[in-house]
Design an enzyme around this catalytic site. Structure first.
Site, PDB file in Angstrom:
ATOM      1  CG  ASP A 170      -4.779  -1.176   3.199  1.00  0.00           C
ATOM      2  OD1 ASP A 170      -5.247  -0.998   2.063  1.00  0.00           O
ATOM      3  OD2 ASP A 170      -3.862  -0.508   3.687  1.00  0.00           O
ATOM      4  CG  ASP A 229      -1.694   1.183   1.420  1.00  0.00           C
ATOM      5  OD1 ASP A 229      -2.289   1.604   0.422  1.00  0.00           O
ATOM      6  OD2 ASP A 229      -1.737   1.719   2.537  1.00  0.00           O
ATOM      7  CG  ASP A 282      -1.700   2.393   6.971  1.00  0.00           C
ATOM      8  OD1 ASP A 282      -2.107   2.310   5.801  1.00  0.00           O
ATOM      9  OD2 ASP A 282      -1.577   3.461   7.570  1.00  0.00           O
TER      10      ASP A 282
END
Lengths: 616, 75
Positions: free
Chosen positions: A511, A315, A507
Site C-alpha cells: 500500500d 484497502d 496497512d
C-alpha cells in the site's frame, strides 16, 4: 521577573488612569511621573527596537510600538503613550501564556516525553541516564506511575500498561514476560524491568513526538497564505502611517495633530501577530485534539484536506477486515472432537496463518492434541501424520486430491478451504475467512452521513471482495478487486481525477505507493507495516476505523475555526484602519483592536484543543 | 535528512516567520519550519550534510536577526 512585570503593569495602569483624569497638576509634574513609569516599563523594548534598527537595519514590532508612543508623547497624550506600552506588554504576556499552554496541552504526548531512564547496572544498582544515551540491550527499570522511556522486551513476569497517550485506548494493556514494551506507555501496576531493543531515536515515543513537531513542515493553504499576507501587511501599513503623518506637511490646511494621531492608529495596529499566531494555533490545537484520540496527523494541510474530503478509497485486508483468518464453517462427517484432536496435533507444528487460525479454533473449544508420529509438512499445501493405525491428512484441495486421488466437489468459497482426511476417507471440511472488523458497518454508514463516498480497492479475488462488501453494506459498484499494486495506484488516480481529492486507508507493504500518492494517506499503525506508516500522512494508532470518522469531524471543526479567525481578524483590522484613516477612530480603539483581538483570537483558537471530546 | 532543533529567544510568531524565511534562503537548507508554540526548528537538509556546519550557519543567520536566539540539537 514575571511578578515584577505584574507590579510594573499594575502601577502603570493606575498612573495611566490618573493621567486620564483631569488632575490639577502641572504638565511638568505629570510628565515626570509618566516618564518614570514609562521608562521602567519599556526600557527593554526601546533598547531592543533601536538595537535591531541600528545593528540589523530592520524594523521589529518593538520599534513600531516605540515610535507610536513617541508620537503620543509628541501630541502630549501621556496616558495614551503609556496605554500603548501597557497593552503591548499584556499582549506579549498573553502570547507567552498561549505558547506555554499549547506546549503543555496541545499534545498529551509531549508530557510523556521521558526525561530519565533508570538503568539497572550489573551489580543491581540503579543509575539515572538520559534516554538517548541508553544502549540497546541495557536493562531499564520503570517505577509505578512512570512512563516507559524506551522500547524493549519485558523481563519481569508481567506488567499492566496504560497506552492511552500512545493509541487513545482507554483499556489497560496487560503484557507478560517476553512481550514488547512500548515507550510512552505508563506503568499502571508494580515496578518492572525490561531490556531495551531500540535506540531512543527509533523508539515509538520519539517517532510520535517527531511527528507532531514536524507537522509544521506541512502547512495548510490558509497558513501559507497568512505567512505571505504578514510579509507585506506590516510594510504597507507602516508606509501608509508615514504618508498620513507627512500629509499635513505637504497639503495645506490639514491639522497636524489630527493626522499624526491617524498615523499612530496605523502603527498600533500594524502588527499581524494575532493572525500569525492564532491561525496556526487553531490548526495545531486540532492536531492535538486528534492526537488525543490516538490518531496522528502529519500536518495541518491534511486537516484541511480531511475537512473537504468527498471520497475515500479503502484497502480490504487489515483495514476493513481484521487481517487474520478465523474458522467460518466446520462441516464434520464424524466424531468432531476426534477430528479436532487430529487438527491440533498436526497444525500446531506449522506457523502458516491457516494453521494458526485452526489451532486457535481448537484451543477455544478446549481440544487436546492426540499423539501422532511421522509428521510431514508440505509448505503451503498441507501436512500429514500417523496415529499408529491410520494416516491423517490435512490440506488444501490440491493436496488432498493428489494424496488420496479423491474427487472434491468444486466449491465457490470466498476464503480458503481446508480438508481433513483419514486414509482415503474425507472426515471434515473447514472453511475459513478473514473476519470483518466489528465497527466496519458503522464506519461505512458514518462516511455516508458525512457525504464521503467509500471505495474498496483490494488485491483479493472478486468473490471474497464482494462478500466483504455485502457484509459492510458497501455499494458493489464501488468495489475494485484483483488489483495488483500498480492497478491500485491507477484506480486511486482515477478516483482522484473524479473527486479532485482522495484519501486512501491501508496497512500493507504494497500500500505504500498508494498511501504516498493519495492526497491523504491514512495508515493503520498497529498492524500496519513501518513502511506504510512512514509513507502515510495520518496514522491510526489502534486500527479503529471509527477514529477516522472522529478525526474527520475534528478536522471539519478545526478548519472552520481557523477560517473564522482569519475573517474576524482581517475584518476588524480593516475596519479600524478605515475608521482611523478617515479620522473616526482614536488610539484607544486601535489598542483594543490590536491587543483585544489578539486575546480573543487566541482564546478562540484554543477551543480546538477541546474538540477531542466530540462524539464520533 | 531531517534535523530537529530547539530554538528559543524568538519574540513573536511574526518574527519566527521572518527568521524562517531568512533560513530558507540558505543554500544548504531544502526546507525549514519553525514550530513557534513548541519552540522547535525543523530543517530538511541533504543526507550527507555536516550537521554541525548546518547548525553554525543557522546560528549565524539567527545572530544577524536578533540577539538572544539560541539553537541546539534536540535530544
Amino acid at each position: 521577573m514575571f511578578d515584577l512585570l505584574k507590579i510594573k503593569l499594575a502601577v502603570s495602569i493606575i498612573v495611566m488612569i490618573l493621567l486620564m483624569l483631569d488632575l490639577n497638576l502641572s504638565y511638568v509634574l505629570k510628565f515626570i511621573i509618566f516618564a518614570v513609569c514609562y521608562l521602567s516599563l519599556s526600557y527593554k523594548i526601546i533598547y531592543k527596537a533601536f538595537n535591531t534598527l541600528i545593528l540589523r537595519r530592520r524594523m521589529n514590532e518593538q520599534f513600531l510600538m516605540t515610535i507610536a508612543t513617541f508620537g503620543a508623547i509628541y501630541l502630549q497624550d501621556l496616558s495614551e503613550a503609556l496605554a500603548i506600552m501597557i497593552f503591548y506588554l499584556i499582549g506579549q504576556t498573553f502570547e507567552d501564556y498561549a505558547k506555554a499552554k499549547s506546549h503543555k496541552e496541545i499534545t498529551s504526548l509531549i508530557k510523556l516525553k521521558p526525561s530519565v531512564a533508570r538503568v539497572v547496572n550489573a551489580d543491581g544498582s540503579i543509575s539515572e541516564c538520559l534516554p538517548r544515551k541508553v544502549k540497546i540491550g541495557t536493562v531499564v527499570r520503570v517505577l509505578a506511575g512512570d512512563s516507559v522511556p524506551l522500547d524493549g522486551v519485558l523481563i519481569s513476569d508481567n506488567a499492566i500498561l496504560d497506552t492511552s497517550a500512545v493509541n487513545g485506548e482507554s483499556q489497560p494493556y496487560h503484557i507478560t514476560q517476553g512481550q514488547n514494551v512500548l515507550s510512552g506507555c505508563i506503568n499502571k501496576d508494580k515496578v518492572f524491568d525490561f531490556k531495551v531493543s531500540k535506540r531512543y531515536s527509533d523508539s515509538q515515543i520519539a517517532r510520535l513526538i517527531a511527528l507532531v513537531e514536524d507537522s509544521v513542515l506541512n502547512k495548510s493553504k490558509p497558513e501559507a497564505l497568512i505567512s505571505r499576507f504578514a510579509a507585506f501587511y506590516t510594510p504597507v501599513v507602516v508606509t501608509m502611517a508615514a504618508l498620513l503623518a507627512i500629509a499635513p506637511f505637504i497639503i495645506d490646511g490639514l491639522d497636524k495633530d489630527d493626522w499624526i494621531n491617524r498615523a499612530l492608529i496605523f502603527l498600533v495596529i500594524s502588527c499581524p501577530c494575532a493572525l500569525v499566531l492564532s491561525v496556526p494555533l487553531s490548526f495545531f490545537g486540532g492536531l492535538g485534539a486528534i492526537s488525543k484520540i490516538g490518531v496522528m496527523v502529519k500536518g495541518s494541510i491534511f486537516i484541511e484536506i480531511l475537512a473537504r474530503l468527498k471520497a475515500i478509497a479503502l484497502d480490504k485486508t487489515g483495514t476493513l477486515t481484521k487481517g487474520e483468518l478465523s474458522v467460518e464453517n466446520f462441516i464434520c462427517h464424524t466424531d468432531e472432537q476426534q477430528v479436532l484432536a487430529y487438527v491440533k496435533a498436526l497444525e500446531q507444528n506449522s506457523n502458516h496463518p491457516i494453521a494458526t487460525a485452526l489451532v486457535k479454533y481448537c484451543d477455544e473449544r478446549g481440544v487436546n492434541a492426540c499423539e501422532l508420529s511421522e509428521i510431514q509438512e508440505q509448505a503451503g499445501l498441507g501436512i500429514q501424520g500417523f496415529n499408529g493405525e491410520h494416516h491423517i491428512y490435512i490440506g488444501n484441495g490440491n493436496y488432498i486430491q493428489k494424496k488420496l486421488k479423491l474427487e472434491l466437489e468444486n466449491q465457490h468459497q470466498s476464503g480458503p478451504v481446508v480438508y481433513v482426511a483419514q486414509d482415503d476417507a474425507l472426515l471434515a471440511v473447514i472453511e475459513l475467512s478473514d473476519s470483518v472488523k466489528e465497527e466496519a458497518i458503522v464506519f461505512i454508514k458514518s462516511l455516508d452521513q458525512l457525504g464521503i463516498k467509500p471505495y474498496m480497492i483490494t488485491g483479493d479475488k472478486q468473490q471474497a471482495a464482494q462478500a466483504i462488501a455485502n457484509k459492510i453494506k458497501l455499494d458493489s459498484n464501488n468495489v475494485y478487486s484483483e488489483c495488483l499494486p500498480e492497478q491500485k495506484l491507477t484506480t486511486v488516480q482515477k478516483l482522484k481525477h473524479d473527486y479532485h481529492e482522495i484519501a486512501f486507508i491501508g496497512d500493507g507493504i504494497n500500500d505504500a505507493p498508494v498511501l504516498s500518492n493519495s492526497d491523504v494517506g491514512i495508515a493503520m499503525g498497529k498492524n500496519g507495516s513501518a513502511l506504510a506508516v512512514e509513507a502515510s500522512d495520518v496514522v491510526v494508532m489502534n486500527d479503529d476505523l471509527l477514529k477516522i470518522i472522529k478525526a474527520i469531524k475534528i478536522s471539519k471543526k478545526t478548519y472552520k475555526l481557523a477560517i473564522e479567525n482569519i475573517v474576524l481578524i482581517i475584518g476588524v483590522k480593516a475596519l479600524i484602519l478605515a475608521l482611523g484613516a478617515f479620522g473616526f477612530a482614536n488610539i484607544w480603539l486601535a489598542i483594543l483592536g490590536d491587543v483585544g483581538l489578539l486575546i480573543i483570537s487566541i482564546l478562540n483558537s484554543m477551543r480546538s484543543l477541546a474538540f477531542a471530546k466530540i462524539k464520533a | 535528512m531531517k534535523l530537529r532543533l530547539d530554538i528559543t529567544g524568538i519574540d513573536c510568531p511574526h518574527c519566527a516567520k521572518e527568521l524562517e524565511q531568512l533560513m530558507a534562503d540558505l543554500d544548504c537548507i531544502e526546507d525549514v519550519a519553525i514550530n513557534f508554540p513548541l519552540s522547535k526548528l525543523i530543517v530538511v537538509v541533504d543526507d550527507d550534510a555536516d550537521e554541525d556546519e548546518i547548525l553554525a550557519q543557522l546560528l549565524s543567520v539567527a545572530k544577524k536577526f536578533e540577539d538572544n536566539i539560541a539553537i541546539s540539537f534536540s535530544d
